[in-house]
Design a protein around this motif. Structure first.
Motif, PDB file in Angstrom:
ATOM      1  N   PHE A   1       1.319  -1.324  -0.373  1.00 48.42           N
ATOM      2  CA  PHE A   1      -0.154  -0.351  -0.090  1.00 48.42           C
ATOM      3  C   PHE A   1       0.710   1.412   0.342  1.00 48.42           C
ATOM      4  O   PHE A   1       1.744   1.749   0.895  1.00 48.42           O
ATOM      5  CB  PHE A   1      -1.312   0.210   1.553  1.00 48.42           C
ATOM      6  N   ALA A   2       0.450   1.971  -0.804  1.00 48.44           N
ATOM      7  CA  ALA A   2       1.034   3.596  -1.318  1.00 48.44           C
ATOM      8  C   ALA A   2       1.084   4.755  -1.762  1.00 48.44           C
ATOM      9  O   ALA A   2       0.322   4.456  -2.966  1.00 48.44           O
ATOM     10  CB  ALA A   2       2.766   2.787  -2.410  1.00 48.44           C
ATOM     11  N   SER A   3      -0.121   5.483  -1.259  1.00 51.47           N
ATOM     12  CA  SER A   3      -0.968   5.950  -1.255  1.00 51.47           C
ATOM     13  C   SER A   3      -1.317   7.412  -1.273  1.00 51.47           C
ATOM     14  O   SER A   3      -0.307   7.330  -0.041  1.00 51.47           O
ATOM     15  CB  SER A   3      -2.309   6.346  -0.688  1.00 51.47           C
ATOM     16  N   ASP A   4      -0.864   8.600  -1.655  1.00 54.75           N
ATOM     17  CA  ASP A   4      -1.161   9.831  -1.401  1.00 54.75           C
ATOM     18  C   ASP A   4      -1.875   9.725  -0.291  1.00 54.75           C
ATOM     19  O   ASP A   4      -2.156   8.884  -0.129  1.00 54.75           O
ATOM     20  CB  ASP A   4      -0.996  10.714  -2.642  1.00 54.75           C
ATOM     21  N   SER A   5      -1.962  10.726   0.471  1.00 51.80           N
ATOM     22  CA  SER A   5      -2.512  11.864   1.429  1.00 51.80           C
ATOM     23  C   SER A   5      -4.222  12.044   0.683  1.00 51.80           C
ATOM     24  O   SER A   5      -3.805  12.564  -0.525  1.00 51.80           O
ATOM     25  CB  SER A   5      -2.398  12.496   2.515  1.00 51.80           C
ATOM     26  N   PHE A   6      -4.908  11.795   1.310  1.00 54.82           N
ATOM     27  CA  PHE A   6      -5.962  12.435   0.698  1.00 54.82           C
ATOM     28  C   PHE A   6      -6.379  13.934   1.809  1.00 54.82           C
ATOM     29  O   PHE A   6      -6.657  13.847   2.627  1.00 54.82           O
ATOM     30  CB  PHE A   6      -7.401  11.701   1.262  1.00 54.82           C
ATOM     31  N   LYS A   7      -6.431  14.618   0.928  1.00 55.48           N
ATOM     32  CA  LYS A   7      -6.114  16.258   1.884  1.00 55.48           C
ATOM     33  C   LYS A   7      -7.001  16.836   2.621  1.00 55.48           C
ATOM     34  O   LYS A   7      -8.279  16.801   2.371  1.00 55.48           O
ATOM     35  CB  LYS A   7      -5.542  17.374   0.756  1.00 55.48           C
ATOM     36  N   GLY A   8      -6.442  17.020   4.206  1.00 54.05           N
ATOM     37  CA  GLY A   8      -7.390  18.071   4.656  1.00 54.05           C
ATOM     38  C   GLY A   8      -8.342  16.167   5.642  1.00 54.05           C
ATOM     39  O   GLY A   8      -8.987  16.254   6.517  1.00 54.05           O
ATOM     40  N   THR A   9      -8.452  15.073   5.137  1.00 51.95           N
ATOM     41  CA  THR A   9      -9.319  13.819   5.776  1.00 51.95           C
ATOM     42  C   THR A   9      -8.175  12.927   6.404  1.00 51.95           C
ATOM     43  O   THR A   9      -8.298  12.424   7.548  1.00 51.95           O
ATOM     44  CB  THR A   9      -9.748  13.615   4.531  1.00 51.95           C
ATOM     45  N   LEU A  10      -7.453  12.056   4.474  1.00 50.55           N
ATOM     46  CA  LEU A  10      -6.756  10.968   5.075  1.00 50.55           C
ATOM     47  C   LEU A  10      -5.726  10.259   5.149  1.00 50.55           C
ATOM     48  O   LEU A  10      -5.152  11.276   4.194  1.00 50.55           O
ATOM     49  CB  LEU A  10      -7.146   9.483   5.097  1.00 50.55           C
ATOM     50  N   SER A  11      -4.667  10.711   6.628  1.00 50.46           N
ATOM     51  CA  SER A  11      -3.583  10.851   5.792  1.00 50.46           C
ATOM     52  C   SER A  11      -2.467   9.522   5.510  1.00 50.46           C
ATOM     53  O   SER A  11      -3.745   8.733   4.737  1.00 50.46           O
ATOM     54  CB  SER A  11      -2.182  10.937   7.197  1.00 50.46           C
ATOM     55  N   SER A  12      -1.271   9.138   4.356  1.00 51.00           N
ATOM     56  CA  SER A  12      -1.060   7.999   4.094  1.00 51.00           C
ATOM     57  C   SER A  12      -0.708   6.874   5.025  1.00 51.00           C
ATOM     58  O   SER A  12      -1.561   6.349   4.547  1.00 51.00           O
ATOM     59  CB  SER A  12       0.399   8.797   3.407  1.00 51.00           C
ATOM     60  N   GLU A  13      -0.958   7.359   6.108  1.00 52.42           N
ATOM     61  CA  GLU A  13      -0.089   6.207   7.493  1.00 52.42           C
ATOM     62  C   GLU A  13      -1.701   5.775   7.171  1.00 52.42           C
ATOM     63  O   GLU A  13      -1.871   4.864   7.576  1.00 52.42           O
ATOM     64  CB  GLU A  13       0.069   7.070   8.646  1.00 52.42           C
TER      65      GLU A  13
ATOM     66  N   GLU B   1     -13.675   8.438   6.236  1.00 49.47           N
ATOM     67  CA  GLU B   1     -13.029   7.185   7.061  1.00 49.47           C
ATOM     68  C   GLU B   1     -14.180   5.799   6.059  1.00 49.47           C
ATOM     69  O   GLU B   1     -14.059   5.396   5.417  1.00 49.47           O
ATOM     70  CB  GLU B   1     -12.152   7.120   7.923  1.00 49.47           C
ATOM     71  N   GLU B   2     -15.048   6.468   6.845  1.00 49.47           N
ATOM     72  CA  GLU B   2     -16.261   5.366   6.231  1.00 49.47           C
ATOM     73  C   GLU B   2     -16.391   4.770   5.275  1.00 49.47           C
ATOM     74  O   GLU B   2     -16.087   3.846   4.512  1.00 49.47           O
ATOM     75  CB  GLU B   2     -17.522   5.845   6.587  1.00 49.47           C
ATOM     76  N   LEU B   3     -16.449   6.154   3.799  1.00 49.58           N
ATOM     77  CA  LEU B   3     -16.321   6.128   2.219  1.00 49.58           C
ATOM     78  C   LEU B   3     -14.891   5.639   2.608  1.00 49.58           C
ATOM     79  O   LEU B   3     -15.346   4.569   0.986  1.00 49.58           O
ATOM     80  CB  LEU B   3     -16.300   7.268   1.815  1.00 49.58           C
ATOM     81  N   TYR B   4     -13.594   5.424   2.387  1.00 46.18           N
ATOM     82  CA  TYR B   4     -13.243   4.559   1.749  1.00 46.18           C
ATOM     83  C   TYR B   4     -12.874   3.285   2.157  1.00 46.18           C
ATOM     84  O   TYR B   4     -12.357   2.483   2.192  1.00 46.18           O
ATOM     85  CB  TYR B   4     -11.530   5.364   2.622  1.00 46.18           C
ATOM     86  N   ILE B   5     -12.948   3.150   3.769  1.00 45.18           N
ATOM     87  CA  ILE B   5     -13.981   1.712   4.198  1.00 45.18           C
ATOM     88  C   ILE B   5     -14.428   0.523   2.949  1.00 45.18           C
ATOM     89  O   ILE B   5     -13.658   0.010   2.724  1.00 45.18           O
ATOM     90  CB  ILE B   5     -13.450   1.241   5.846  1.00 45.18           C
ATOM     91  N   GLY B   6     -15.921   1.683   2.485  1.00 46.30           N
ATOM     92  CA  GLY B   6     -16.057   0.842   1.900  1.00 46.30           C
ATOM     93  C   GLY B   6     -15.905   0.033   0.549  1.00 46.30           C
ATOM     94  O   GLY B   6     -16.032  -0.682  -0.206  1.00 46.30           O
ATOM     95  N   ALA B   7     -15.000   1.465  -0.091  1.00 46.30           N
ATOM     96  CA  ALA B   7     -14.992   1.209  -1.450  1.00 46.30           C
ATOM     97  C   ALA B   7     -13.427   0.167  -1.169  1.00 46.30           C
ATOM     98  O   ALA B   7     -13.279  -0.343  -1.940  1.00 46.30           O
ATOM     99  CB  ALA B   7     -13.791   2.131  -1.468  1.00 46.30           C
ATOM    100  N   ALA B   8     -12.722   0.453   0.474  1.00 47.91           N
ATOM    101  CA  ALA B   8     -12.151  -0.798   0.359  1.00 47.91           C
ATOM    102  C   ALA B   8     -12.156  -2.041   0.403  1.00 47.91           C
ATOM    103  O   ALA B   8     -11.587  -3.055  -0.597  1.00 47.91           O
ATOM    104  CB  ALA B   8     -10.932  -0.402   0.986  1.00 47.91           C
TER     105      ALA B   8
END
Length: 378
Positions: A5-17, A358-365
């Motif tokens: 997993f090597a994603s950029d941050s989602f500015k203002g919401t999700l960090s890369s970590e 975060e909720e939307l990211y989890i669902g998409a993942a």
């Protein structure tokens, strides 16, 4: 199955970590026996130092320097090992350090960036990478070089402060005092723009307005920048306008290239090299990358392009898990990204999408990993 997993941050919401944490959780849910690893990435802009320190298990070196208006700024840069350091010029000379009402590129200086470089020399680093995005300056890098011993003199041999307003007054550049240690150092400038120093596509007219420059101010600064360029041509036989990227960071690119013999390199490519990304790909079945919004700009030195191209070379498939798509998003397919999956799952206002990131990211993942699961059965 081995995932990276090597994603950029989602500015203002999700960090890369955070994306690594969420992807690992959902991957294990769908593929209980899978092996997961993650690496924090950035493209040479804001957050690059933190990303590289994290991925390289480096450390921060605290330093007190002068900010863009010569105020005191407590900041840091990264130690990667005994020889390598990484610096963000924005940490000392960035636009966020200047209050909106005080933004004027005639008054700002890169002096603090030079002070960080000097501290890195004091620590004995011989391989220094410098991310130069997000500047508040338009001083041609004079301030930075002053901190390293270069003198910029007017026609009466008076030393100039090295702010943007001094460009027009430069008559002679005395490099005899330049810190001799720079000759033993490999400087890499992390930059993804090719703008020249002068002209309508140069430092002043392309970036000056966002730094607080009015039309009148920009005309004044451009005249000064042309004078600065002409002095460099006369005294060093080098035309900065012939050097792609010389206009980056208000002309800091010029100073680093001319006086420090730095090498210009893509930000994301530099980051991927610093974190030894290619080695991390060994045995990987699939890479998941991403960013908050993908459009045509994603193909110009951004995280997804860099990750995709590296994976394409090793014939490793890549999925981009992204917030949303804009014009030209599909262009990223040319750079090793095999598919795009958006996190937004219904029509909704942007504010709602950000609040539910975060909720939307989890669902998409989970949708993504279940599709991958189907693929393994075909």
């Amino acid at each position: 199955m081995k995932f990276l997993f090597a994603s950029d941050s989602f500015k203002g919401t999700l960090s890369s970590e955070k994306t690594i944490e969420l992807l690992t959780r959902i991957a294990k849910k769908v593929f209980p026996e899978c092996e997961c690893s993650g690496v924090v990435v950035a493209d040479g802009g804001e957050g690059t130092t933190d990303a590289v320190i994290s991925a390289s298990e480096g450390s921060k070196i605290q330093v007190k320097v002068h900010g863009p208006l010569m105020e005191t700024v407590n900041t840091y840069y990264g130690r990667l090992d005994d020889t390598r350091a990484i610096i963000e010029m924005a940490a000392a000379s960035g636009l966020p350090l200047v209050p909106g009402k005080l933004r004027d590129p005639r008054k700002t200086s890169t002096y603090g960036t030079g002070e960080i470089l000097k501290d890195a020399l004091d620590h004995g680093f011989t391989d220094i990478s410098i991310a130069i995005g997000g500047s508040s300056t338009n001083d041609g890098g004079m301030g930075c070089m002053r901190a390293l011993g270069v003198k910029f003199l007017d026609e009466n041999d008076n030393e100039l402060d090295g702010r943007g307003e001094d460009l027009i007054r430069v008559h002679h550049i005395d490099v005899r005092g330049l810190d001799p240690r720079v000759k033993q150092v490999n400087f890499t400038v992390m930059c993804d723009v090719s703008n020249p120093l002068c002209g309508m596509n140069g430092a002043t007219y392309t970036f000056g307005r966002q730094k607080g420059g009015t039309p009148e101010t920009l005309a004044e600064l451009e005249k000064g920048m042309r004078n600065y360029r002409d002095v460099i041509i006369r005294e060093f036989g080098i035309n900065p306008d012939d050097m792609p990227g010389s206009g980056a960071a208000g002309g800091l690119g010029t100073a680093l290239l001319v006086f420090l013999n730095a090498k210009l390199k893509s930000g994301i490519e530099t980051v991927l090299d610093l974190i030894d990304f290619d080695r991390r790909l060994e045995g990987v079945s699939l890479v998941v990358t991403g960013e908050g919004r993908t459009d045509w700009q994603s193909c110009f030195g951004k995280v997804m392009q860099g990750v995709g191209q590296r994976c394409k070379y090793y014939n490793i498939p890549v999925v981009g898990l992204i917030g949303g798509m804009g014009n030209g998003a599909e262009d990223i397919y040319q750079y090793g990204i095999d598919s795009l999956i958006t996190t937004v799952n219904a029509v909704m206002p942007l504010e709602e999408a950000l609040d539910r990131a975060e909720e939307l990211y989890i669902g998409a993942a989970e949708r993504m990993f279940r599709l991958i699961q189907i693929g393994t059965k075909i």
